[in-house]
Design a protein around this motif. Structure first.
Motif, mmCIF file in Angstrom:
data_model
loop_
_atom_site.group_PDB
_atom_site.id
_atom_site.type_symbol
_atom_site.label_atom_id
_atom_site.label_comp_id
_atom_site.label_asym_id
_atom_site.label_seq_id
_atom_site.Cartn_x
_atom_site.Cartn_y
_atom_site.Cartn_z
ATOM 1 N N ARG A 180 5.635 11.290 -2.090
ATOM 2 C CA ARG A 180 4.899 12.109 -0.839
ATOM 3 C C ARG A 180 5.791 13.117 -0.350
ATOM 4 O O ARG A 180 6.788 13.407 -0.656
ATOM 5 N N ASP A 212 0.752 -1.180 -0.129
ATOM 6 C CA ASP A 212 0.076 0.198 -0.038
ATOM 7 C C ASP A 212 0.764 1.400 -0.017
ATOM 8 O O ASP A 212 2.114 1.210 0.273
ATOM 9 N N ALA A 213 0.398 2.271 -0.557
ATOM 10 C CA ALA A 213 1.030 3.326 -0.903
ATOM 11 C C ALA A 213 2.025 3.891 0.391
ATOM 12 O O ALA A 213 3.060 4.289 0.409
ATOM 13 N N ASP A 214 1.516 4.103 1.484
ATOM 14 C CA ASP A 214 2.126 4.480 2.459
ATOM 15 C C ASP A 214 3.274 3.526 3.068
ATOM 16 O O ASP A 214 4.415 4.093 3.575
ATOM 17 N N ASP A 227 -5.046 5.871 -6.419
ATOM 18 C CA ASP A 227 -3.983 5.105 -5.899
ATOM 19 C C ASP A 227 -2.657 5.702 -5.773
ATOM 20 O O ASP A 227 -1.979 5.964 -6.938
ATOM 21 N N GLN A 228 -1.899 5.960 -4.746
ATOM 22 C CA GLN A 228 -0.997 6.808 -4.491
ATOM 23 C C GLN A 228 0.386 6.035 -4.570
ATOM 24 O O GLN A 228 1.332 6.825 -4.461
ATOM 25 N N THR A 229 0.434 4.796 -4.591
ATOM 26 C CA THR A 229 1.708 4.236 -4.557
ATOM 27 C C THR A 229 2.750 4.618 -5.612
ATOM 28 O O THR A 229 4.012 4.789 -5.081
ATOM 29 N N ARG A 269 6.089 4.085 0.581
ATOM 30 C CA ARG A 269 6.728 5.385 0.708
ATOM 31 C C ARG A 269 7.400 5.623 2.104
ATOM 32 O O ARG A 269 8.304 6.417 2.045
ATOM 33 N N ASP A 290 -3.912 5.504 -12.397
ATOM 34 C CA ASP A 290 -3.821 5.714 -10.761
ATOM 35 C C ASP A 290 -4.289 7.041 -10.354
ATOM 36 O O ASP A 290 -4.900 6.773 -9.133
#
Ligand code: BG6
Length: 473
Positions: free
Chosen positions: A420, A245-247, A414-416, A250, A409
C-alpha cells in the motif's frame, strides 16, 4: 475475475522471463477466465504476428510440457507498438479495450507511470472497477515515492492500485504468516523476552550484469532492502492482524515500518557495512568486478531496531549481496538462552541457542534447532547435543513462479499481497535515514572478491547463514 490484461513493457526482460511464462502456467492449469486476453504494449515495432513469433522464440521449450498452453496464450495476445511517453497515442490506440474492466500492468521505469496513467485515463481504462498494477522501483527516495503516489491518486483510488513486491508472491513468504499465526507454540514466544536476534539474508550469486546503469543509481539498499527485505522484516515483526483481509495485514506491516529506528551517522558506523564486488570466482567461473565511477554498493549489511514493545532492543540483521558464494534467502530467529543452565556438557557458553531457520531459496525448508540428549552417555552424565527438527511437507507442493499468484490476485482484485502507498512511504523514510547516515558518516564502499561473503567487516552480521550447501558457516 477481470479478463483483460494490458501489459506495458511487454518486450522487456521481466515480461519474457516471468510474466508471460506465468501466464502460460496459469492457462495450462486452467486458472484464467474463459475470455482471457492480453494486450501487449511495447516500444519495439512489431505487428501481432511479429510479436507472437518473437515471444514464441523466447518462451519456446521453457518447460517442454507447455506447448499447447503457449499456443493458447499466443492466440490471446494482441500487440501495440507505442511511445509510452505519449499519453495521446496511448489513449487513441487502446480505448477500444474499454468494453470490459481491465487490469493495466506497468512493467516500465517509473518515469513512464505518469504519461501511461494519463493515457489510460483518457482511454477510460482506469474507470472503476479497472485496476492498475505497478512494478518497482516505486521511487528513489521518499520524495519521489510521494510524487508517484500523488500522480496515481489523480487517476484512481488506492483500492484499485496494486504495487508489486514479488517476494510477497513467493509461497514460503506467505508461509511465514501461517507459521506465526497458525501455531500457539511460536506466537507465544514471538517477542523480545524470548528472541535474541533475527537474521534476514538474501544472498545471490548473480551480479548486476546488464543493469549497470540502474544499479549505479539504486545500489543494493534501494534495490533489495527498501522492498523485499523490509517486507520480510514487516511480516516477521508485525502484530497479529485481526483478519487476513488486505488492509488489516497492511495496517500492521505499516506500523512496524514506522517503528524502525531511523539510522544516525553514529549508528551507521556501528550498524552498517557497504560493499562492492571486485573480480573473483563464482560457481567455478572467473567473473569481473562491478566498476562504476559512482560510489554504490552491491552488498549491504545493516542492524535494524524496531522501537516498540514487542521488539525493543532486538537486533534485526539484514544482509544482501550480489556475487556471493551461494544463492540463499534465509531467515533465522535465534532464541535467548534458558535462564539457568544445569549441564556440564556442553558448558553454558557452548550450548547452541534454539533457532528457527526458514530457508526460502534455493530450497524451501524449515527447521528448528533444539537441545536434547538422545545418546546414552557412557561416562555417567548427560551430554546435550543440538537436534534438528525438520519440517517437511509431503508431498512437496508444486513450485510456482511468484508472479503466478500475484497475477491471479490482481485479476481477482485481492490486494493482500500488494504493497500500500503508506507502506512504501514508511519504508522509504527509513531507507532515506540510512543513506543520509552513510553520507554524514562517510561510510566507505569496501571491495570484496566476487564469490566471498562480502567485506571482512561484515562477518559479525552473518553469524547464522547456511548457504546452498546446507552447512552452517
Ligand atoms: C529484484 C532485484 O527485485 O529481485 C534484483 O531488482 C534481484 O536485483 C531480484 O536479483 C531477486 O529476486 P529473486 O526472486 O531471484 O530472489
Amino acid at each position: 475475475m477481470h479478463d483483460t490484461l494490458l501489459l506495458f513493457g511487454a518486450t522487456g526482460d521481466l515480461a519474457s522471463r516471468y510474466l508471460f511464462p506465468s501466464l502460460v502456467h496459469l492457462l495450462r492449469d486452467r486458472l484464467l477466465p474463459e475470455g482471457f486476453r492480453v494486450v501487449a504494449v511495447g516500444r519495439t515495432p512489431h505487428d501481432d504476428d511479429g510479436f507472437r513469433g518473437w515471444l514464441r522464440e523466447r518462451l519456446h521449450d521453457e518447460d517442454g510440457r507447455n506447448h499447447d498452453a503457449l499456443e493458447d496464450l499466443l492466440s490471446r495476445v494482441r500487440y501495440h507498438a507505442l511511445d509510452l511517453q505519449d499519453a495521446d497515442a496511448i489513449a487513441a490506440e487502446l480505448s477500444r479495450y474499454g468494453d470490459r474492466p481491465t487490469v493495466s500492468y506497468l512493467s516500465t521505469p517509473p518515469n513512464l507511470f505518469a504519461p501511461a496513467c494519463r493515457g489510460l485515463k483518457a482511454a477510460g481504462l482506469l474507470e472503476d472497477p479497472s485496476r492498475l498494477v505497478l512494478e518497482k522501483p516505486l521511487g528513489h527516495d521518499l520524495a519521489s515515492a510521494r510524487e508517484i503516489n500523488a500522480t496515481l491518486r489523480e487517476s484512481l483510488d488506492e483500492s484499485r492500485i496494486f504495487r508489486i513486491d514479488h517476494y510477497l508472491g513467493k509461497a514460503p513468504v506467505q508461509n511465514l504468516l501461517a507459521l506465526r499465526f497458525g501455531n500457539t507454540l511460536l506466537e507465544a514466544v514471538w517477542e523480545r523476552r524470548w528472541i535474541e536476534s533475527v537474521d534476514i539474508v538474501v544472498a545471490e550469486t548473480a551480479g548486476v550484469d546488464g543493469r549497470e546503469g540502474y544499479y549505479a543509481d539504486y545500489g543494493a539498499l534501494r534495490d533489495m532492502v527498501q522492498n523485499h527485505m523490509l517486507q520480510l522484516l514487516a511480516l516477521i515483526a508485525m502484530e497479529p492482524p485481526a483478519s487476513l483481509d488486505a488492509d488489516s495485514v497492511r495496517d500492521e506491516k505499516r506500523k512496524v515500518l514506522r517503528a524502525l529506528r531511523p539510522m544516525t551517522a553514529a549508528d551507521a558506523v556501528r550498524d552498517s557495512v557497504r560493499g562492492r564486488y571486485g573480480d573473483g570466482v563464482v560457481d567455478g567461473h572467473a567473473v569481473r568486478g562491478f566498476r562504476h565511477e559512482r560510489e554504490v554498493e552491491t552488498f549491504v549489511a545493516l542492524r535494524a531496531y524496531i522501537d516498540n514493545w514487542r521488539w525493543a532492543g532486538v537486533p534485526f540483521r539484514l544482509v544482501t549481496g550480489k556475487r556471493m558464494p551461494a544463492r540463499a534467502t534465509e531467515i533465522v530467529v535465534s532464541f535467548r538462552p534458558v535462564s539457568h543452565w544445569l549441564y556440564e556438557r556442553p558448558s553454558r557458553e557452548r550450548a547452541q541457542p534454539n533457532r528457527l531457520h526458514v530457508c526460502l531459496q534455493p530450497e524451501e525448508a524449515i527447521d528448528l534447532t533444539l537441545m536434547g540428549s538422545l545418546a546414552a552417555p557412557e561416562w555417567g552424565a548427560t551430554e546435550l547435543q543440538p537436534l534438528t527438527l525438520d519440517l517437511e511437507m509431503s508431498p512437496a507442493p508444486k513450485r510456482r513462479i511468484a508472479y503466478e499468484r500475484l497475477l491471479i490476485d490482481a485479476l481477482k482484485g485481492d490486494q493482500t499481497l500488494f504493497v500500500r502507498d503508506d507502506e512504501v512511504e514508511a519504508a522509504w523514510q527509513w531507507i532515506d535515514s540510512v543513506s543520509a547516515a552513510w553520507q554524514a558518516a562517510g561510510t566507505p564502499v569496501e571491495e570484496y572478491p566476487a564469490g566471498s561473503w562480502g567485506p571482512a567487516s561484515a562477518a559479525p552480521f552473518l553469524p547464522t547463514v547456511t548457504g546452498a550447501n546446507g552447512k552452517r558457516r
